[in-house]
Scaffold this active site. Structure first.
Site, PDB file in Angstrom:
ATOM      1  N   ASP A   1       0.806  -1.234   0.000  1.00 52.61           N
ATOM      2  CA  ASP A   1       0.000   0.000   0.000  1.00 52.61           C
ATOM      3  C   ASP A   1       0.830   1.272   0.000  1.00 52.61           C
ATOM      4  OD1 ASP A   1      -2.217  -1.675   0.160  1.00 52.61           O
ATOM      5  OD2 ASP A   1      -2.168  -1.669   2.347  1.00 52.61           O
TER       6      ASP A   1
ATOM      7  N   LYS B   1       1.911   2.191  -5.069  1.00 55.58           N
ATOM      8  CA  LYS B   1       2.465   1.632  -6.310  1.00 55.58           C
ATOM      9  C   LYS B   1       1.543   1.904  -7.492  1.00 55.58           C
ATOM     10  CE  LYS B   1       2.385  -2.402  -4.340  1.00 55.58           C
ATOM     11  NZ  LYS B   1       2.021  -2.019  -2.971  1.00 55.58           N
TER      12      LYS B   1
ATOM     13  N   GLY C   1      -4.646  -4.184  -3.715  1.00 54.23           N
ATOM     14  CA  GLY C   1      -5.642  -3.149  -4.000  1.00 54.23           C
ATOM     15  C   GLY C   1      -4.848  -1.926  -4.394  1.00 54.23           C
ATOM     16  N   HIS C   2      -4.844  -1.604  -5.676  1.00 53.84           N
ATOM     17  CA  HIS C   2      -4.030  -0.498  -6.178  1.00 53.84           C
ATOM     18  C   HIS C   2      -4.953   0.642  -6.592  1.00 53.84           C
ATOM     19  CE1 HIS C   2      -0.482  -3.426  -7.151  1.00 53.84           C
ATOM     20  NE2 HIS C   2      -0.820  -3.417  -5.878  1.00 53.84           N
TER      21      HIS C   2
ATOM     22  N   GLN D   1       1.911  -6.032  -3.140  1.00 48.75           N
ATOM     23  CA  GLN D   1       2.369  -6.162  -1.753  1.00 48.75           C
ATOM     24  C   GLN D   1       3.675  -5.373  -1.587  1.00 48.75           C
ATOM     25  OE1 GLN D   1       1.353  -9.527  -3.349  1.00 48.75           O
ATOM     26  NE2 GLN D   1      -0.571  -8.532  -2.875  1.00 48.75           N
TER      27      GLN D   1
HETATM   28  P1  GDP Z   1      -0.792   0.393  -3.526  1.00 46.13           P
HETATM   29  O1  GDP Z   1      -1.398  -0.876  -3.060  1.00 46.13           O
HETATM   30  O2  GDP Z   1       0.694   0.441  -3.284  1.00 46.13           O
HETATM   31  O3  GDP Z   1      -1.131   0.751  -4.943  1.00 46.13           O
HETATM   32  O4  GDP Z   1      -1.419   1.549  -2.608  1.00 46.13           O
HETATM   33  P2  GDP Z   1      -2.971   1.668  -2.158  1.00 46.13           P
HETATM   34  O5  GDP Z   1      -3.756   2.146  -3.305  1.00 46.13           O
HETATM   35  O6  GDP Z   1      -3.425   0.452  -1.451  1.00 46.13           O
HETATM   36  O7  GDP Z   1      -2.846   2.773  -1.021  1.00 46.13           O
HETATM   37  C1  GDP Z   1      -2.322   4.036  -1.269  1.00 46.13           C
HETATM   38  C2  GDP Z   1      -3.395   5.068  -0.887  1.00 46.13           C
HETATM   39  O8  GDP Z   1      -2.799   6.352  -0.815  1.00 46.13           O
HETATM   40  C3  GDP Z   1      -4.492   5.211  -1.929  1.00 46.13           C
HETATM   41  O9  GDP Z   1      -5.683   5.558  -1.282  1.00 46.13           O
HETATM   42  C4  GDP Z   1      -4.003   6.348  -2.810  1.00 46.13           C
HETATM   43  O10 GDP Z   1      -5.052   7.028  -3.475  1.00 46.13           O
HETATM   44  C5  GDP Z   1      -3.363   7.228  -1.777  1.00 46.13           C
HETATM   45  N1  GDP Z   1      -2.223   8.043  -2.237  1.00 46.13           N
HETATM   46  C6  GDP Z   1      -1.217   7.712  -3.091  1.00 46.13           C
HETATM   47  N2  GDP Z   1      -0.296   8.698  -3.156  1.00 46.13           N
HETATM   48  C7  GDP Z   1      -0.732   9.672  -2.317  1.00 46.13           C
HETATM   49  C8  GDP Z   1      -0.192  10.928  -1.921  1.00 46.13           C
HETATM   50  O11 GDP Z   1       0.877  11.362  -2.331  1.00 46.13           O
HETATM   51  N3  GDP Z   1      -0.908  11.634  -0.998  1.00 46.13           N
HETATM   52  C9  GDP Z   1      -2.086  11.190  -0.492  1.00 46.13           C
HETATM   53  N4  GDP Z   1      -2.710  11.944   0.406  1.00 46.13           N
HETATM   54  N5  GDP Z   1      -2.625  10.011  -0.851  1.00 46.13           N
HETATM   55  C10 GDP Z   1      -1.946   9.254  -1.737  1.00 46.13           C
HETATM   56  P1  IMO Z   2      -0.973  -4.140  -2.203  1.00 41.10           P
HETATM   57  O1  IMO Z   2      -0.535  -4.692  -3.535  1.00 41.10           O
HETATM   58  C1  IMO Z   2      -0.885  -4.610   2.143  1.00 41.10           C
HETATM   59  C2  IMO Z   2      -0.954  -8.716   3.674  1.00 41.10           C
HETATM   60  C3  IMO Z   2      -2.179  -9.148   4.442  1.00 41.10           C
HETATM   61  C4  IMO Z   2      -1.535 -10.139   5.397  1.00 41.10           C
HETATM   62  C5  IMO Z   2      -0.480 -10.813   4.543  1.00 41.10           C
HETATM   63  C6  IMO Z   2      -0.896 -12.133   3.933  1.00 41.10           C
HETATM   64  O2  IMO Z   2      -2.250  -3.408  -2.249  1.00 41.10           O
HETATM   65  O3  IMO Z   2       0.150  -3.369  -1.585  1.00 41.10           O
HETATM   66  P2  IMO Z   2      -2.503 -12.794   1.926  1.00 41.10           P
HETATM   67  O4  IMO Z   2      -3.957 -12.530   1.694  1.00 41.10           O
HETATM   68  O5  IMO Z   2      -1.620 -12.220   0.865  1.00 41.10           O
HETATM   69  O6  IMO Z   2      -2.205 -14.224   2.195  1.00 41.10           O
HETATM   70  O7  IMO Z   2      -2.163 -12.008   3.295  1.00 41.10           O
HETATM   71  O8  IMO Z   2      -0.172  -9.884   3.509  1.00 41.10           O
HETATM   72  N1  IMO Z   2      -1.235  -8.170   2.319  1.00 41.10           N
HETATM   73  C7  IMO Z   2      -1.150  -6.879   2.007  1.00 41.10           C
HETATM   74  N2  IMO Z   2      -0.921  -5.792   2.776  1.00 41.10           N
HETATM   75  N3  IMO Z   2      -1.046  -4.464   0.808  1.00 41.10           N
HETATM   76  C8  IMO Z   2      -1.254  -5.534   0.018  1.00 41.10           C
HETATM   77  O9  IMO Z   2      -1.272  -5.460  -1.334  1.00 41.10           O
HETATM   78  C9  IMO Z   2      -1.355  -6.816   0.608  1.00 41.10           C
HETATM   79  N4  IMO Z   2      -1.588  -8.064   0.148  1.00 41.10           N
HETATM   80  C10 IMO Z   2      -1.483  -8.873   1.202  1.00 41.10           C
HETATM   81  O10 IMO Z   2      -2.773  -8.075   5.117  1.00 41.10           O
HETATM   82  O11 IMO Z   2      -0.867  -9.452   6.427  1.00 41.10           O
HETATM   83 MG    MG Z   3      -2.911  -1.561  -1.767  1.00 39.60          MG
END
Ligand code: GDP
Ligand code: IMO
Ligand code: MG
Length: 431
Positions: free
Chosen positions: A13, A16, A40-41, A225
Site C-alpha cells: 500500500d 504503487k 488493492g491499487h 504487496q
Molecule cells: P498500492 O497498493 O501500493 O497501490 O497503494 P494503495 O492504493 O493500497 O494505497 C495508497 C493510498 O494512498 C491510496 O488511497 C491512494 O489514493 C493514496 N495516495 C497515493 N499517493 C498519495 C499521496 O501522495 N498523498 C495522499 N494523500 N494520498 C496518496
Molecule cells: P498491495 O498490492 C498490504 C498482507 C495481508 C496479510 C499478509 C498475507 O495493495 O500493496 P494474503 O492474503 O496475501 O495471504 O495475506 O499480507 N497483504 C497486504 N498488505 N497491501 C497488500 O497489497 C497486501 N496483500 C497482502 O494483510 O498481512
Molecule cells: Mg494496496
C-alpha cells in the site's frame, strides 16, 4: 527502450498503483508478475477513483497493453468483474489491450474457503490474510496440483482436474471444521463459463512479452504487496505467499533478468502495515491515529484500518539491498504536513543490544523497538507544488536525510492522491 520494475519497499500500500498509472504514459506495456487480488491499487485521475485488484494499473491508458503474468494467482470471478466494471466506464474497449497468461494459477472456491477457515481457527497467531485464497493457491502450485488458466479453456480437462482435486480440498475443509459447500458439477459449470469469458485474453504471455521487448517496446513491471511481505525476504511467517521483490519480475512474467534496466522502490513518507507481524516503528498512540485519519489508512481490499508508524530507515535499506533499488518514489508527503516534528527510525534496540541493520530473525525483530532521529516538521500545504524546489525546506531536508540513510536517490515525490500531484525528479523511462 527501458524496462522498469516498480515494487513496494515496505509492507504494501505504498502507492504503487498511483506511480504505475502515472509512468504508463512513458511505457508501452504494464505487467503484474505476482500476487493476486489480495492487492488493492488505487488510481485517482481528475478526482475519479479506480481501485484495481488484478488488472495492471496501466489500464486507464487506451493503447497501452496490460499483462497478467504466469506468476499471478488469478481469481476469474474477480477478473471478470473488474473487466466488466472497466468496460462500463469506457475503458478496455479493445480486448487486445489485456493479455492473460495461460500459466497463471487459478484461485478456486476451495482456496478461498480454506484461507478463511484457517484464519478463523488460528486465533491470536493468525497472519491476518486478505481471505482471498492466495496462500492455498500458491501451495497447490508448488505441490504441482494447481489449476491454471489453460485448464479453464477446455471443459473436459477442467472437469477432470476438479474431480482429482476436490477430495483433497474437502478433507482439508473437514479438518478445519468448515462447511463444505462445494458442488462438483456446479464448480465445473461455473469455471467453464468463466473460462469462456477470459478466453479472448488468454495467451502465451511470456512469448508475447518477449516479442514486445524484441520490437523495442518499453515494459513496466508492477509489483504487488511489499518487500517485507515477501515469502523469502519478509517477516516470515507474517508475509504473503509470493516473492514480491524485483527479482521475481523476471520469473513471474517469463522474461530473462537481463531485460530489466532499473528498479524503483515505492515508500510512503511514513509507514503502514495491514495484518499481523512485527513492526518496530509502529505508533499506537494519538500520532499513529492522526496518520491513519489524515492518510486515510484503511485497506483498499478489505477496508481494515492499517497499522501506522514512522518511517523505518532499516527496513528501507533492507529493501534497497534485496531489490537492488536504483531509486525511491516517496508518496504521501502531504500527510506529514502539520506535524511539529517528524521521525525516522535509524536503529533498533532489543534488550541491551542495538542493531544498525534489520535483524533477519523474527523473534529478535519482535523484541525490537525503534530508536529515532527527529527532524523539524513543516506547515505548508503541498497542494499544487509541482517542482521539487517548491517544497518547504524542512520537507526537502527530510527527503534528503531519507535518501542518505537508505543510500538511494529520490526519483519521485507524491504530494496527493491524484495522478497530477507528483513531482518527478528523474524519469526512469527518459534516460
Ligand atoms: P498500492 O497498493 O501500493 O497501490 O497503494 P494503495 O492504493 O493500497 O494505497 C495508497 C493510498 O494512498 C491510496 O488511497 C491512494 O489514493 C493514496 N495516495 C497515493 N499517493 C498519495 C499521496 O501522495 N498523498 C495522499 N494523500 N494520498 C496518496
Ligand atoms: P498491495 O498490492 C498490504 C498482507 C495481508 C496479510 C499478509 C498475507 O495493495 O500493496 P494474503 O492474503 O496475501 O495471504 O495475506 O499480507 N497483504 C497486504 N498488505 N497491501 C497488500 O497489497 C497486501 N496483500 C497482502 O494483510 O498481512
Ligand atoms: Mg494496496
Amino acid at each position: 527502450m527501458p524496462n522498469v520494475v516498480i515494487i513496494g519497499a515496505q509492507w504494501g500500500d505504498e502507492g504503487k498503483g498511483k506511480l504505475v498509472d502515472l509512468l504508463t504514459q512513458d511505457a508501452d506495456v504494464v505487467v503484474r508478475f505476482q500476487g493476486g487480488n489480495n492487492a488493492g491499487h488505487t488510481l485517482v485521475v481528475g478526482g475519479e477513483k479506480t481501485v484495481l485488484h488484478l488488472i495492471p494499473a496501466g489500464i486507464l491508458h487506451p493503447g497501452k497493453s496490460c499483462v497478467i503474468g504466469n506468476g499471478v494467482v488469478a481469481d476469474p470471478e474477480v477478473l471478470c468483474l473488474e473487466i466488466d466494471r472497466l468496460k462500463k466506464r469506457g475503458f478496455l474497449a479493445d480486448d487486445g489491450q489485456l493479455v492473460l497468461s495461460f500459466d497463471a494459477h487459478v484461485i478456486m472456491p476451495w482456496h478461498k474457503a480454506i484461507d478463511v477457515a484457517r484464519e478463523a481457527r488460528a486465533g491470536a497467531g493468525k497472519i491476518g490474510t486478505t481471505g482471498r485464497g492466495i496462500g492455498p493457491t500458491y501451495e497447490d502450485k508448488v505441490a504441482r496440483r494447481g489449476l491454471r488458466i489453460r485448464d479453464l479453456l477446455d471443459e473436459a480437462r477442467l472437469a477432470r482436474k476438479v474431480k482429482e482435486r476436490l477430495p483433497g480440498a474437502r478433507d482439508e475443509l473437514r479438518r478445519l471444521g468448515a462447511a463444505d459447500e462445494l458442488d462438483e458439477a456446479a464448480v465445473v459449470a461455473r469455471y467453464a463459463e468463466l473460462g469462456r469469458k477470459v478466453r479472448p485474453y488468454a495467451r502465451d504471455a511470456a512469448l508475447w512479452l518477449h516479442r514486445a521487448i524484441q520490437s523495442g517496446k518499453s515494459v513496466l513491471f508492477e509489483g504487488a504487496q511489499g518487500t517485507l511481505l515477501d515469502v523469502d525476504h519478509g517477516t516470515y511467517p507474517f508475509v504473503t505467499s509470493s516473492n514480491t521483490v524485483a527479482g521475481n519480475a523476471a520469473c513471474g512474467s517469463g522474461i530473462g533478468p537481463t531485460a530489466i534496466d532499473s528498479v524503483i522502490g515505492v515508500t510512503k513518507a511514513y509507514s503502514t502495515r495491514v495484518g499481523g507481524g512485527p513492526y518496530p516503528s509502529e505508533l499506537t498512540d494519538a500520532t499513529g491515529e492522526r496518520l491513519r485519519q489524515v492518510g486515510g489508512e484503511f485497506g483498499a481490499t478489505t477496508g481494515r484500518p492499517r497499522r501506522t508508524g514512522w518511517l523505518d530507515a532499516l527496513a528501507l535499506r533492507y529493501a534497497a539491498r534485496v531489490n537492488g533499488l536504483d531509486g525511491l518514489a516517496v508518496t504521501k508527503l502531504d500527510v506529514l504536513t502539520g506535524f511539529p516534528e517528524v521521525k525516522i527510525a535509524v536503529k533498533y534496540r532489543a534488550g541491551g543490544e542495538t542493531f544498525d541493520e534489520m535483524p533477519s530473525d523474527l523473534e529478535t525483530l519482535e523484541r525490537c523497538e525503534a530508536i529515532y532521529e527527529t527532524l523539524p516538521g513543516w506547515t505548508e500545504n503541498l497542494d499544487g507544488m509541482s517542482r521539487y524546489q517548491d517544497l518547504p525546506a524542512n520537507a526537502r531536508a527530510y527527503l534528503e536525510r531519507l535518501a542518505r540513510l537508505v543510500g538511494v536517490k529520490v526519483m519521485a515525490v507524491s504530494v496527493g492522491a491524484d495522478r497530477e500531484r507528483t513531482i518527478i525528479l528523474e524519469n526512469p523511462f527518459r534516460k
